[in-house]
Design a protein around this motif. Structure first.
Motif, PDB file in Angstrom:
ATOM      1  N   PRO A 220       0.791  -1.240   0.000  1.00  0.00           N
ATOM      2  CA  PRO A 220       0.000   0.000   0.000  1.00  0.00           C
ATOM      3  C   PRO A 220       0.825   1.293   0.000  1.00  0.00           C
ATOM      4  O   PRO A 220       0.470   2.225  -0.735  1.00  0.00           O
ATOM      5  CB  PRO A 220      -0.845  -0.140   1.285  1.00  0.00           C
ATOM      6  CG  PRO A 220      -0.997  -1.605   1.467  1.00  0.00           C
ATOM      7  CD  PRO A 220       0.318  -2.184   1.032  1.00  0.00           C
TER       8      PRO A 220
ATOM      9  N   SER B 119       1.861   1.857  -3.503  1.00  0.00           N
ATOM     10  CA  SER B 119       0.735   2.267  -4.344  1.00  0.00           C
ATOM     11  C   SER B 119       0.433   3.753  -4.159  1.00  0.00           C
ATOM     12  O   SER B 119       0.203   4.483  -5.134  1.00  0.00           O
ATOM     13  CB  SER B 119      -0.511   1.440  -4.005  1.00  0.00           C
ATOM     14  OG  SER B 119      -0.315   0.080  -4.313  1.00  0.00           O
TER      15      SER B 119
ATOM     16  N   GLY C  32      -1.022  -6.117  -3.351  1.00  0.00           N
ATOM     17  CA  GLY C  32      -1.527  -5.512  -2.129  1.00  0.00           C
ATOM     18  C   GLY C  32      -2.932  -5.976  -1.798  1.00  0.00           C
ATOM     19  O   GLY C  32      -3.244  -6.279  -0.639  1.00  0.00           O
TER      20      GLY C  32
ATOM     21  N   SER D   5      -6.509   5.580  -3.076  1.00  0.00           N
ATOM     22  CA  SER D   5      -5.482   4.983  -2.221  1.00  0.00           C
ATOM     23  C   SER D   5      -5.263   5.812  -0.960  1.00  0.00           C
ATOM     24  O   SER D   5      -5.040   5.270   0.124  1.00  0.00           O
ATOM     25  CB  SER D   5      -4.169   4.844  -2.998  1.00  0.00           C
ATOM     26  OG  SER D   5      -3.620   6.110  -3.331  1.00  0.00           O
TER      27      SER D   5
ATOM     28  N   SER E  73      -8.230   5.169   1.359  1.00  0.00           N
ATOM     29  CA  SER E  73      -8.097   3.840   1.954  1.00  0.00           C
ATOM     30  C   SER E  73      -7.191   3.888   3.176  1.00  0.00           C
ATOM     31  O   SER E  73      -7.496   3.308   4.224  1.00  0.00           O
ATOM     32  CB  SER E  73      -7.544   2.860   0.921  1.00  0.00           C
ATOM     33  OG  SER E  73      -7.447   1.561   1.456  1.00  0.00           O
TER      34      SER E  73
END
Length: 448
Positions: A22, A25, A65, A136, A139
């Motif tokens: 993550p 990302s 991920g 992202s 999240s």
């Protein structure tokens, strides 16, 4: 080993492995937005090539991920059933918000981002890139909110008693903006930006050393170095703010992070060292009264040490917390020095002639990852013996029906599966890097 220790090892292993991806990302998402934005603004095809190239690496990272993150939600139910019942109303709300407002946004726009080239307008494609990046980011918000609530609970009340006790939300926004969430979200974001920026720096430094894709690599290196320099400095500020929050909300954790035992005495600031828990002594290089100064702006003002708290409310692995915390700090300072020097050499116009410095940037890709992992271990181990600080002990939170040999078997199985996934990630990543952005460039123009 007993069931509790094995359950903790399993969850720590799965979380640590998942947390490789993550941050990459998020960090690569930021660089994709910058590259494609520069392409739209300048029309420079080099930036289009960079966007296309790094999008494929982003997709690999995103896929791994997702695959490694799903298993953790099942572990809540299998190994931590008491915990799941106790925090389900709160933790479940945060996870639901992640799915609705973050993962759905990211996944929807990712399809356009991957397959929309020449099917949608450049502006729509750029909006999709921004959507994936924001997804992202959102999240990360909800995951950190859920974890921060465990560190500093707020906006709740307890329903039931004994084994039937559970927490319920009384104020959703107080739960979201609990005392530690904002500082920790910013800190996590900045760590992710550094992970992505150093990935780009590493690959393009490698190309420059080989004399491949020189033009686009110089452009990518300059941009990612600016990003890395900016966030290495701001990371220091957010880290200090987060540590101030720990001082107020989790003083026993702070004492463990700095190896401070005296119940009430001025506290030194250790640069590095070793904690002897039995002798209640920390050995190492320290600034006398340095921690007192950072907290109170007074070198002689007392700070509560571990002995100020009951023994059953102190982190049991004091030296481990101390070491992980100082690894994070040490790498953070190293990144500041490296990026500041690199930026100075970039401004002087000499950096691309300094092969030794490019080699350092090539290898340094691992440093933000180590710092991110060390920071999480320090935060989670420092919270012990609580799984929800001050409310639920870790020893009371695991599933009593699960046997140790069952968890051990699953640990071995997860290790094998995750090893395969990691090998595949490295294989496809290396294959893409070795091949380079040739395919992305062949329909644009021939690189010189």
């Amino acid at each position: 080993m007993d069931t509790e220790i094995l359950a903790r090892i399993q969850f720590a292993f799965t979380v640590a492995f998942h947390y490789i991806y993550p941050p990459l990302s998020i960090g690569l998402g930021l660089l994709l937005v910058i590259f494609e934005g520069l392409y739209l603004k300048t029309g420079d095809k080099h930036y289009e090539i960079l966007t296309r190239f790094w999008l494929k690496i982003f997709a690999i990272t995103f896929a791994i991920g997702v695959a490694t993150g799903i298993i953790m939600e099942f572990e809540f139910g299998t190994n931590w059933s008491v915990y799941s019942r106790y925090v389900g109303d709160i933790f479940g709300s945060a996870l639901a918000a992640e799915g609705l407002f973050a993962f759905a946004l990211e996944s929807t726009f990712l399809g356009i981002l991957l397959f929309g080239w020449h099917r949608v307008s450049p502006r729509v494609h750029f909006i999709s890139t921004i959507g994936v990046f924001l997804g992202s980011m959102f999240s990360a918000i909800w995951i950190v909110v859920a974890n921060s609530w465990q560190q500093t609970p707020a906006g709740y009340h307890i329903v039931g008693e004994g084994l039937e006790a559970r927490t319920e939300i009384t104020d959703f926004w107080a739960m979201v903006f609990n005392p530690s969430s904002v500082d920790r979200i910013i800190h996590v974001w900045q760590g992710a930006f550094l992970a992505g920026a150093f990935m780009v720096l590493s690959v393009h430094a490698y190309y420059l050393l080989q004399g491949r894709y020189v033009k686009i690599s110089k452009k990518a290196f300059r941009i990612s170095l600016v990003v890395a320099t900016l966030f290495s400095f701001t990371q220091l500020l957010s880290g200090h703010s987060s540590a101030e929050g720990v001082t107020v909300n989790q003083p026993a954790k702070l004492a463990a992070m700095e190896g401070h035992f005296e119940a009430e005495a001025p506290a030194d600031l250790y640069l590095f060292g070793w904690v002897d828990k039995e002798k209640q002594k920390t050995y190492g290089l320290a600034i006398p009264g340095g921690l007192s100064f950072l907290i109170h702006q007074d070198f002689k003002k007392p700070v509560n040490g571990l002995n100020a708290f009951p023994e059953d409310q102190r982190p049991p692995q004091v030296n481990a917390v101390f070491q992980f915390y100082h690894i994070m700090i040490g790498i953070g300072m190293l990144l500041i020095a490296l990026t500041a020097f690199g930026s100075w050499m970039l401004w002087k116009g000499r950096i691309f002639e300094m092969r030794w410095l490019l080699w350092i940037f090539t290898i340094a890709v691992i440093l933000p990852q180590i710092a991110n992992q060390a920071g999480w271990f320090a935060a989670e181990m420092g919270r012990q013996p609580w799984v929800v600080y001050g409310l639920l002990r870790t020893s009371e939170a695991f599933s009593k029906e699960v046997e140790a040999n069952q968890i051990l078997f699953s640990i071995i199985l997860f290790f094998v599966v995750y090893a395969i996934l990691f090998a595949l990630f490295l294989y496809f990543l290396n294959k893409k890097i070795q091949k380079g952005p040739e395919k992305e460039a062949e329909n644009v123009f021939k690189l010189v």
